[in-house]
Design a protein around this motif. Structure first.
Motif, PDB file in Angstrom:
ATOM      1  N   ASP A 246       0.847  -1.188   0.000  1.00  0.00           N
ATOM      2  CA  ASP A 246       0.000   0.000   0.000  1.00  0.00           C
ATOM      3  C   ASP A 246       0.883   1.239   0.000  1.00  0.00           C
ATOM      4  OD1 ASP A 246       1.002   0.085   2.574  1.00  0.00           O
ATOM      5  OD2 ASP A 246      -0.893  -0.478   3.544  1.00  0.00           O
ATOM      6  N   ALA A 247       0.253   2.416   0.055  1.00  0.00           N
ATOM      7  CA  ALA A 247       1.008   3.667  -0.014  1.00  0.00           C
ATOM      8  C   ALA A 247       1.975   3.812   1.152  1.00  0.00           C
ATOM      9  CB  ALA A 247       0.043   4.844  -0.062  1.00  0.00           C
ATOM     10  N   ARG A 248       1.569   3.358   2.325  1.00  0.00           N
ATOM     11  CA  ARG A 248       2.451   3.454   3.493  1.00  0.00           C
ATOM     12  C   ARG A 248       3.715   2.635   3.288  1.00  0.00           C
ATOM     13  NH1 ARG A 248       3.581   0.192   7.563  1.00  0.00           N
ATOM     14  NH2 ARG A 248       1.952  -1.294   6.936  1.00  0.00           N
ATOM     15  N   ARG A 249       3.545   1.420   2.780  1.00  0.00           N
ATOM     16  CA  ARG A 249       4.716   0.570   2.554  1.00  0.00           C
ATOM     17  C   ARG A 249       5.549   1.097   1.383  1.00  0.00           C
ATOM     18  NH1 ARG A 249       1.803  -4.572   4.310  1.00  0.00           N
ATOM     19  NH2 ARG A 249       2.942  -5.089   6.226  1.00  0.00           N
ATOM     20  N   MET A 250       4.886   1.597   0.350  1.00  0.00           N
ATOM     21  CA  MET A 250       5.636   2.108  -0.793  1.00  0.00           C
ATOM     22  C   MET A 250       6.556   3.255  -0.373  1.00  0.00           C
ATOM     23  SD  MET A 250       4.255   3.284  -4.567  1.00  0.00           S
ATOM     24  CE  MET A 250       3.363   4.714  -3.959  1.00  0.00           C
ATOM     25  N   ALA A 251       6.150   4.011   0.630  1.00  0.00           N
ATOM     26  CA  ALA A 251       6.973   5.124   1.112  1.00  0.00           C
ATOM     27  C   ALA A 251       8.273   4.653   1.748  1.00  0.00           C
ATOM     28  CB  ALA A 251       6.170   5.956   2.111  1.00  0.00           C
ATOM     29  N   ARG A 252       8.357   3.388   2.112  1.00  0.00           N
ATOM     30  CA  ARG A 252       9.587   2.844   2.695  1.00  0.00           C
ATOM     31  C   ARG A 252      10.633   2.514   1.628  1.00  0.00           C
ATOM     32  NH1 ARG A 252       8.322   0.871   8.105  1.00  0.00           N
ATOM     33  NH2 ARG A 252      10.356  -0.150   8.102  1.00  0.00           N
ATOM     34  N   LEU A 253      10.211   2.475   0.379  1.00  0.00           N
ATOM     35  CA  LEU A 253      11.139   2.149  -0.701  1.00  0.00           C
ATOM     36  C   LEU A 253      12.108   3.306  -0.946  1.00  0.00           C
ATOM     37  CD1 LEU A 253       8.624   0.613  -3.273  1.00  0.00           C
ATOM     38  CD2 LEU A 253      10.501  -0.625  -2.188  1.00  0.00           C
ATOM     39  N   PRO A 254      13.336   3.012  -1.404  1.00  0.00           N
ATOM     40  CA  PRO A 254      14.226   4.090  -1.857  1.00  0.00           C
ATOM     41  C   PRO A 254      13.560   4.888  -2.975  1.00  0.00           C
ATOM     42  CG  PRO A 254      15.414   2.010  -1.656  1.00  0.00           C
ATOM     43  CD  PRO A 254      13.965   1.689  -1.471  1.00  0.00           C
ATOM     44  N   GLU A 255      13.974   6.130  -3.143  1.00  0.00           N
ATOM     45  CA  GLU A 255      13.306   7.025  -4.091  1.00  0.00           C
ATOM     46  C   GLU A 255      13.345   6.516  -5.529  1.00  0.00           C
ATOM     47  OE1 GLU A 255      14.638  10.997  -3.870  1.00  0.00           O
ATOM     48  OE2 GLU A 255      14.041  11.293  -1.777  1.00  0.00           O
ATOM     49  N   HIS A 256      14.393   5.780  -5.891  1.00  0.00           N
ATOM     50  CA  HIS A 256      14.544   5.325  -7.277  1.00  0.00           C
ATOM     51  C   HIS A 256      13.840   3.998  -7.538  1.00  0.00           C
ATOM     52  CE1 HIS A 256      17.689   3.094  -5.112  1.00  0.00           C
ATOM     53  NE2 HIS A 256      17.502   2.162  -6.043  1.00  0.00           N
ATOM     54  N   ALA A 257      13.324   3.357  -6.509  1.00  0.00           N
ATOM     55  CA  ALA A 257      12.790   2.003  -6.643  1.00  0.00           C
ATOM     56  C   ALA A 257      11.515   1.979  -7.479  1.00  0.00           C
ATOM     57  CB  ALA A 257      12.532   1.400  -5.270  1.00  0.00           C
ATOM     58  N   ILE A 258      11.306   0.864  -8.184  1.00  0.00           N
ATOM     59  CA  ILE A 258      10.122   0.694  -9.028  1.00  0.00           C
ATOM     60  C   ILE A 258       9.234  -0.424  -8.483  1.00  0.00           C
ATOM     61  CG2 ILE A 258      11.237   1.559 -11.117  1.00  0.00           C
ATOM     62  CD1 ILE A 258      11.672  -1.355 -11.990  1.00  0.00           C
ATOM     63  N   VAL A 259       7.962  -0.366  -8.845  1.00  0.00           N
ATOM     64  CA  VAL A 259       6.968  -1.362  -8.438  1.00  0.00           C
ATOM     65  C   VAL A 259       6.513  -2.124  -9.673  1.00  0.00           C
ATOM     66  CG1 VAL A 259       4.675  -1.732  -7.455  1.00  0.00           C
ATOM     67  CG2 VAL A 259       6.197   0.003  -6.469  1.00  0.00           C
ATOM     68  N   MET A 260       6.509  -3.464  -9.571  1.00  0.00           N
ATOM     69  CA  MET A 260       6.155  -4.311 -10.712  1.00  0.00           C
ATOM     70  C   MET A 260       5.087  -5.324 -10.306  1.00  0.00           C
ATOM     71  SD  MET A 260      10.034  -5.062 -12.069  1.00  0.00           S
ATOM     72  CE  MET A 260       9.511  -5.547 -13.707  1.00  0.00           C
ATOM     73  N   HIS A 261       4.434  -5.875 -11.313  1.00  0.00           N
ATOM     74  CA  HIS A 261       3.458  -6.953 -11.106  1.00  0.00           C
ATOM     75  C   HIS A 261       3.303  -7.673 -12.442  1.00  0.00           C
ATOM     76  CE1 HIS A 261      -0.071  -9.229 -10.030  1.00  0.00           C
ATOM     77  NE2 HIS A 261      -0.166  -8.661  -8.850  1.00  0.00           N
ATOM     78  N   PRO A 262       3.399  -9.011 -12.460  1.00  0.00           N
ATOM     79  CA  PRO A 262       3.267  -9.733 -13.739  1.00  0.00           C
ATOM     80  C   PRO A 262       1.849  -9.784 -14.271  1.00  0.00           C
ATOM     81  CG  PRO A 262       3.539 -11.280 -11.937  1.00  0.00           C
ATOM     82  CD  PRO A 262       3.738  -9.910 -11.356  1.00  0.00           C
ATOM     83  N   GLY A 263       0.851  -9.465 -13.439  1.00  0.00           N
ATOM     84  CA  GLY A 263      -0.539  -9.466 -13.869  1.00  0.00           C
ATOM     85  C   GLY A 263      -1.093 -10.883 -14.066  1.00  0.00           C
ATOM     86  N   PRO A 264      -2.406 -11.005 -14.041  1.00  0.00           N
ATOM     87  CA  PRO A 264      -3.361  -9.967 -13.671  1.00  0.00           C
ATOM     88  C   PRO A 264      -3.332  -9.686 -12.173  1.00  0.00           C
ATOM     89  CG  PRO A 264      -4.507 -12.037 -14.024  1.00  0.00           C
ATOM     90  CD  PRO A 264      -3.071 -12.283 -14.401  1.00  0.00           C
ATOM     91  N   MET A 265      -3.730  -8.475 -11.784  1.00  0.00           N
ATOM     92  CA  MET A 265      -3.644  -8.059 -10.386  1.00  0.00           C
ATOM     93  C   MET A 265      -4.939  -8.335  -9.623  1.00  0.00           C
ATOM     94  SD  MET A 265      -1.763  -4.336 -10.648  1.00  0.00           S
ATOM     95  CE  MET A 265      -2.733  -3.761 -12.059  1.00  0.00           C
ATOM     96  N   ASN A 266      -4.794  -8.662  -8.350  1.00  0.00           N
ATOM     97  CA  ASN A 266      -5.910  -8.638  -7.411  1.00  0.00           C
ATOM     98  C   ASN A 266      -5.812  -7.307  -6.665  1.00  0.00           C
ATOM     99  OD1 ASN A 266      -6.912 -11.322  -7.900  1.00  0.00           O
ATOM    100  ND2 ASN A 266      -5.232 -12.126  -6.680  1.00  0.00           N
ATOM    101  N   ARG A 267      -6.404  -6.266  -7.225  1.00  0.00           N
ATOM    102  CA  ARG A 267      -6.319  -4.954  -6.566  1.00  0.00           C
ATOM    103  C   ARG A 267      -7.001  -5.025  -5.200  1.00  0.00           C
ATOM    104  NH1 ARG A 267      -5.760   0.003 -10.090  1.00  0.00           N
ATOM    105  NH2 ARG A 267      -4.999  -0.748 -12.109  1.00  0.00           N
TER     106      ARG A 267
END
Length: 316
Positions: A246-267
């Motif tokens: 979630d957004a809270r956890r994403m904020a823990r990532l380094p600034e350059h880090a990317i988020v991936m998902h092979p799909g399909p997603m369970n949003r």
């Protein structure tokens, strides 16, 4: 380049780099007004899918057509397979039709290897996903996307999170990323890590928050409830709380880090909608890159020469 693409583990560093470099050329061709190359004109590529798939099948179909190959889509549903025809008889039928390459997606682990080694088909075999075993072209497109954003992957820290037990994507990524010099960490509940994971070239972790802080890229895996015949976690809510991004956890990532998902997603399960649609997400890019990578794979397996410049198609 080898004759078949069955496993990400079969690719040497030079092989993998050749695919990624060729895919870069294919991606540049896709941005031009004339997207087709005449390279595989007269060749026949068969998409042999025994499992439902939209993204992978369409991606391979688009890749083959952009290389001017003839494409035959074969679905097990409504075919002789549903009437009991064996894999061997299906393969012999395709051989009689003159298939130059067969892209295979099958619910049984090892089916592409069987096709490649049984001498039923003379053409190249490409594994498009077999059971819970591997999905090498997905790993290649993931690595291609990472390389675009992170540069060379030597020393990069990639965290793969979620249902590793049922994921062919996780295994292929672990093998390929290790070949390319990256450090891979798998994060999952103990119940969703496969037996023998200690022999994989990865680290394992149960605490997602701790693993995110050093990650250059994080890949969220779909929870494959259709493959689960037991309770692997207490509830969907508990899984999302412990292993969802979630957004809270994403904020823990380094600034350059990317988020991936092979799909399909369970949003809302393994990834929230705001993260999936954020500026850090490269999920849509993965789909675009998938066509270029699969063009490169088919091109190298069936031709092996440098791509020619796109040409005008003859008028009908």
């Amino acid at each position: 380049m080898m004759r078949h693409l069955l496993s990400a583990g079969d690719l040497s560093r030079d092989d993998a780099t050749a695919v990624l470099d060729t895919a870069q050329e294919m991606l540049s061709i896709a941005s031009r007004p004339i997207k087709k190359l005449p390279t595989l004109r007269g060749r026949t590529v068969v998409n042999l899918f025994f499992e439902d798939s939209t993204r992978t099948r369409i991606s391979f179909e688009a890749a083959a057509k952009r290389l001017s190959a003839d494409v035959i889509n074969f679905s097990a549903k409504g075919s002789s397979v549903s009437k009991g025809e064996s894999l061997k008889d299906t393969a012999l039928t395709l051989q009689a039709m003159g298939a130059d390459a067969v892209v295979v997606r099958h619910h049984g682990s090892g089916a592409p290897h069987r096709l490649a080694n049984a001498a039923w088909i003379d053409g190249a075999i490409v594994n498009a996903g077999d059971g819970t075993h591997e999905h090498p072209t997905q790993a290649l497109l993931d690595a291609f996307t990472m390389r675009q954003h992170l540069g060379p992957l030597d020393g990069a820290n990639i965290t793969i999170v979620g249902d590793v037990l049922h994921s062919r994507v996780a295994r292929s990524n672990a093998l390929l990323l290790e070949t390319l010099g990256a450090n891979v960490t798998l994060v999952a509940p103990p119940t969703l890590l496969p037996v023998g994971v200690a022999s994989w070239p990865v680290d394992t972790e149960y605490d997602l928050d701790a693993a995110l802080e050093k990650a250059d890229g994080v890949m969220m895996l779909r929870v494959q409830r259709e493959r689960m015949n037991a309770a692997f976690f207490p509830s969907a809510r508990e899984y999302s709380r412990r292993y969802g991004l979630d957004a809270r956890r994403m904020a823990r990532l380094p600034e350059h880090a990317i988020v991936m998902h092979p799909g399909p997603m369970n949003r809302g399960m393994e990834i929230t909608a705001d993260v999936a649609d954020s500026d850090r997400s490269v999920i849509v890019e993965q789909v675009t890159n998938g066509v270029a990578v699969r063009m490169a794979v088919l091109y190298l397996l069936l031709s092996g020469e440098r791509p020619a410049e796109p040409t005008e198609e003859p008028q009908a």
